[in-house]
Design an enzyme around this catalytic site. Structure first.
Site, mmCIF file in Angstrom:
data_model
loop_
_atom_site.group_PDB
_atom_site.id
_atom_site.type_symbol
_atom_site.label_atom_id
_atom_site.label_comp_id
_atom_site.label_asym_id
_atom_site.label_seq_id
_atom_site.Cartn_x
_atom_site.Cartn_y
_atom_site.Cartn_z
ATOM 1 N N SER A 82 4.293 -0.248 1.464
ATOM 2 C CA SER A 82 5.385 -0.705 0.605
ATOM 3 C C SER A 82 5.817 0.362 -0.397
ATOM 4 O O SER A 82 6.938 0.332 -0.892
ATOM 5 C CB SER A 82 4.966 -1.980 -0.142
ATOM 6 N N ASP B 139 -3.728 4.998 -1.963
ATOM 7 C CA ASP B 139 -4.061 4.369 -3.236
ATOM 8 C C ASP B 139 -5.256 3.432 -3.002
ATOM 9 O O ASP B 139 -5.772 3.342 -1.883
ATOM 10 C CB ASP B 139 -2.860 3.601 -3.785
ATOM 11 N N THR C 202 0.851 -1.196 0.000
ATOM 12 C CA THR C 202 0.000 0.000 0.000
ATOM 13 C C THR C 202 0.883 1.240 0.000
ATOM 14 O O THR C 202 2.050 1.167 0.365
ATOM 15 C CB THR C 202 -0.897 0.005 1.261
ATOM 16 N N SER D 103 1.054 -1.129 -4.978
ATOM 17 C CA SER D 103 0.164 0.039 -4.969
ATOM 18 C C SER D 103 -0.313 0.313 -6.393
ATOM 19 O O SER D 103 0.413 0.056 -7.355
ATOM 20 C CB SER D 103 0.896 1.271 -4.431
ATOM 21 N N GLY E 22 -1.386 -2.586 5.447
ATOM 22 C CA GLY E 22 -1.211 -3.879 6.097
ATOM 23 C C GLY E 22 -2.323 -4.833 5.717
ATOM 24 O O GLY E 22 -2.842 -4.796 4.599
ATOM 25 N N LYS F 30 -9.153 2.687 1.584
ATOM 26 C CA LYS F 30 -8.167 2.559 2.660
ATOM 27 C C LYS F 30 -8.205 3.722 3.647
ATOM 28 O O LYS F 30 -7.385 3.774 4.559
ATOM 29 C CB LYS F 30 -6.761 2.435 2.056
#
Length: 261
Positions: free
Chosen positions: A158, A46, A30, A198, A76, A62
Site C-alpha cells: 500500500s 517496514d 505494507t 506502513s 499482503g 516481513k
C-alpha cells in the site's frame, strides 16, 4: 465465437440486485522494495502489521529466507506470506539436494508463481524475490494471481506509490552497495511517512555475489518512542466538581432470623 464476454459483469449485477454485496479487497498494508546494485541486490521492508485500522504488531518481520542466498519480502496477508515462503523454501532445499547444485533464483520464482496461480489470488501473498546464484543477481516481483515482473528496482504494498517515487527519482546505473542500501531505506521511509498501513522500523537484507545474505534487522528505527519530559499525573481534586448527584438504584432490606429454636 471471438469477442468480449460480459458473463461476469451480468453475474455481478444479478448478485447486487439480490442484496449480495461484492467482497472487499484486503489492503496489503505494507511497503516493500528491491534494488539491484553492481555486485548484488538489496530488499527492504517496514515492520508494521495491521488488522483493519488497528496496529497488531509494531515490529513484524516481513523479510523471509528461502535459501542462504535467496530471500523475499512479503506484502499482503501475513499468514499467507509466511506459509508460502516456508513451503517454497523447503521445496528449494529439496530441489538443491536432488540436483546437487546451488539453487537458482528463477527456480524459486517459478515455484512461487505456479503455486499462487493455482489458487487464483485466494492466497494473498505479494512478494519481491531477490537473490544471487552462479548466473548473477536477480530481482523479481510476484502478485497474488501469479503474474511476475522483473526490474532494476521494484516496490509493492500500500505504500508502494511513495516508495516508487523515491526509487524513480534517485535510482541510477552502477549503484554501490552502500548507495543501494540507502536508496532502499529511503524508499521504505517514504512509505512509512506517507502510508497509514506502513510504519515503525526498516529491515534490510543484502545479497552479494559469492556471499551468503546479510540480514539487517531494524536497520533504521525512525519511530523510537521517546520518554515523556515530565509526569502527566494530576493530583486528586485538580479538576473541580461542579455538580454531584447520588441516585439510589436499589433498596437494601435487612432481616434477622432466629436460628436458636
Amino acid at each position: 465465437m471471438a469477442g468480449l464476454s460480459f458473463d461476469n459483469y451480468q453475474r455481478n449485477n444479478f448478485l447486487a440486485e439480490n442484496s449480495h454485496t461484492q467482497p472487499k479487497a484486503t489492503s496489503t498494508g505494507t511497503t516493500i522494495v528491491g534494488v539491484k546494485f553492481n555486485n548484488g541486490v538489496v530488499i527492504a521492508a517496514d515492520t508494521r502489521s495491521t488488522q483493519g485500522p488497528i496496529v497488531a504488531d509494531k515490529n513484524c518481520a516481513k523479510l523471509h529466507r528461502i535459501s542462504p542466498k535467496i530471500w523475499c519480502a512479503g506484502a499482503g496477508t501475513a499468514a499467507d506470506t509466511e506459509a508460502v515462503t516456508q513451503l517454497i523454501g523447503s521445496n528449494i532445499e529439496l530441489h538443491s539436494l536432488y540436483t546437487s547444485r546451488e539453487p537458482r533464483v528463477v527456480s524459486a520464482l517459478q515455484m512461487l508463481k505456479q503455486h499462487l496461480f493455482k489458487y487464483q489470488g485466494h492466497i494473498g501473498a505479494y512478494l519481491i524475490v531477490a537473490g544471487v546464484d552462479p548466473t548473477g543477481s536477480h530481482l523479481f516481483s510476484i502478485h497474488a494471481h501469479g503474474s511476475t515482473d522483473v526490474g532494476y528496482y521494484l516496490s509493492l504494498g500500500s505504500g508502494s506509490l511513495a516508495a516508487m517515487a523515491v526509487l524513480e527519482s534517485h535510482w541510477k546505473q552502477d549503484l554501490t552497495k552502500e548507495e543501494a542500501i540507502k536508496l532502499a531505506s529511503d524508499a521504505i521511509q517514504a512509505g512509512i511517512w506517507n502510508d497509514l498501513g506502513s510504519g515503525s522500523n526498516v529491515d534490510v537484507c543484502v545479497m552479494e555475489i559469492g556471499k551468503d545474505a546479510e540480514y539487517l534487522r531494524n536497520y533504521l528505527t525512525p519511530n523510537v518512542r521517546e520518554e515523556k519530559q515530565k509526569s502527566y499525573k494530576f493530583p486528586r481534586g485538580t479538576t473541580a466538581v461542579l455538580k454531584e448527584s447520588i441516585v439510589n438504584i436499589c433498596d437494601i432490606q435487612e432481616e434477622q432470623v432466629d436460628i436458636t429454636a
